[in-house]
Every structure is written in C-alpha cells, then in structure tokens.
Design a protein around this motif. Structure first.
Motif, PDB file in Angstrom:
ATOM      1  N   GLY A  26      14.272 -45.417 -46.079  1.00 48.59           N
ATOM      2  CA  GLY A  26      13.488 -45.353 -44.850  1.00 48.59           C
ATOM      3  C   GLY A  26      13.594 -46.647 -44.074  1.00 48.59           C
ATOM      4  O   GLY A  26      13.692 -47.726 -44.651  1.00 48.59           O
ATOM      5  N   ARG A  48      12.428 -44.841 -36.142  1.00 45.71           N
ATOM      6  CA  ARG A  48      12.053 -44.316 -37.457  1.00 45.71           C
ATOM      7  C   ARG A  48      13.250 -43.553 -38.005  1.00 45.71           C
ATOM      8  O   ARG A  48      13.780 -42.658 -37.348  1.00 45.71           O
ATOM      9  CB  ARG A  48      10.857 -43.374 -37.368  1.00 45.71           C
ATOM     10  CG  ARG A  48       9.620 -43.968 -36.695  1.00 45.71           C
ATOM     11  CD  ARG A  48       9.011 -45.056 -37.550  1.00 45.71           C
ATOM     12  NE  ARG A  48       7.808 -45.604 -36.976  1.00 45.71           N
ATOM     13  CZ  ARG A  48       7.742 -46.797 -36.388  1.00 45.71           C
ATOM     14  NH1 ARG A  48       8.823 -47.527 -36.274  1.00 45.71           N
ATOM     15  NH2 ARG A  48       6.602 -47.257 -35.923  1.00 45.71           N
ATOM     16  N   ASN A  50      14.839 -41.703 -41.683  1.00 43.52           N
ATOM     17  CA  ASN A  50      14.662 -41.247 -43.064  1.00 43.52           C
ATOM     18  C   ASN A  50      15.960 -40.617 -43.536  1.00 43.52           C
ATOM     19  O   ASN A  50      16.494 -39.723 -42.866  1.00 43.52           O
ATOM     20  CB  ASN A  50      13.543 -40.205 -43.145  1.00 43.52           C
ATOM     21  CG  ASN A  50      12.218 -40.782 -42.713  1.00 43.52           C
ATOM     22  OD1 ASN A  50      11.647 -41.593 -43.406  1.00 43.52           O
ATOM     23  ND2 ASN A  50      11.740 -40.374 -41.552  1.00 43.52           N
TER      24      ASN A  50
END
Length: 127
Positions: A26, A48, A50
């Motif tokens: 992450g 962000r 992931n």
C-alpha cells in the motif's frame, strides 16, 4: 508525506504438494501544489495505491504441476499531473480546481499446467 507499507506470507498447505504465497503493498501520499493566482493558496493532492497477489501451486507428481495466480491493483489520485495552473482554476473553492480524479483498477488471473518427461516439456498457460 509518504507512507508505504505491506507484507508477504507463504508456505505449505499440504506438505511437499500444495503451497501458497500472498503479498500486499500500500502507498498513501499527500502532495501539495502551490497556487499563486487568482489568490495564493495550496492544494493537497491525495494518491492511494493498493497492490495484491495470491498464488497457489500444486505438485501432482514429480513430472506434473499446476498453479493459479491472482493479482490486482486499485489506484486513486486527485492531482494526476502533480500541478495546478491558473488557467485550470474555476471560481469555486480550490478543491474544485484543476485536480481531476483518476481511478485505475485492474485484475489479472493466470492458470498454468506443466508436464515434463525426459527432454519433453509441455506447458499450458491461460491468462
């Protein structure tokens, strides 16, 4: 500020026959962009990301094995070009200016089957 983290785990499910591996990564980042017109201010963009992977392998015999792999990613960013310019601003608050939100998502699957005998190798892969 930047935060990166993750972890991996793997091992046997059935001794000498079936194995697994899993991984996660992450990233969280807040990036500021200075704006000088029409009024001085700062826009903070958020990234962000992931990433994940799961893999399972199985040995049927010494000559025959198979496996499956699943991997995926999910990415969001509201300051795609890492900059904001005067021409891109509207009369709205700074948060509604040049920063366009980008969302990227992907998933991949691979299945493989391998058979060997003497000098012969036969491998099937489906992705």
């Amino acid at each position: 500020q930047l935060f990166q983290y993750g972890g991996s785990i793997g091992g046997p499910i059935v001794k000498d026959k079936t194995f697994f591996f899993a991984n996660y990564e992450g990233t969280r980042q807040d990036r500021g962009s200075f704006i000088n017109l029409p009024r001085p201010s700062v826009f903070v963009g958020n990234l962000r990301e992931n990433l994940g992977l799961v893999k399972i392998d199985h040995r049927f015999t010494d000559n025959h094995s198979a496996g499956i792999r699943l991997n995926g990613a999910y990415y969001t960013n509201n300051n795609v070009n890492d900059r904001i310019t005067f021409l891109a601003q509207s009369s709205q608050p700074i948060q509604a200016s040049a920063a366009a939100k980008s969302i990227v998502q992907n998933i991949g699957v691979q299945i493989n089957d391998t058979y060997t005998r003497n000098n012969f190798v036969n491998e099937l892969r489906i992705s």
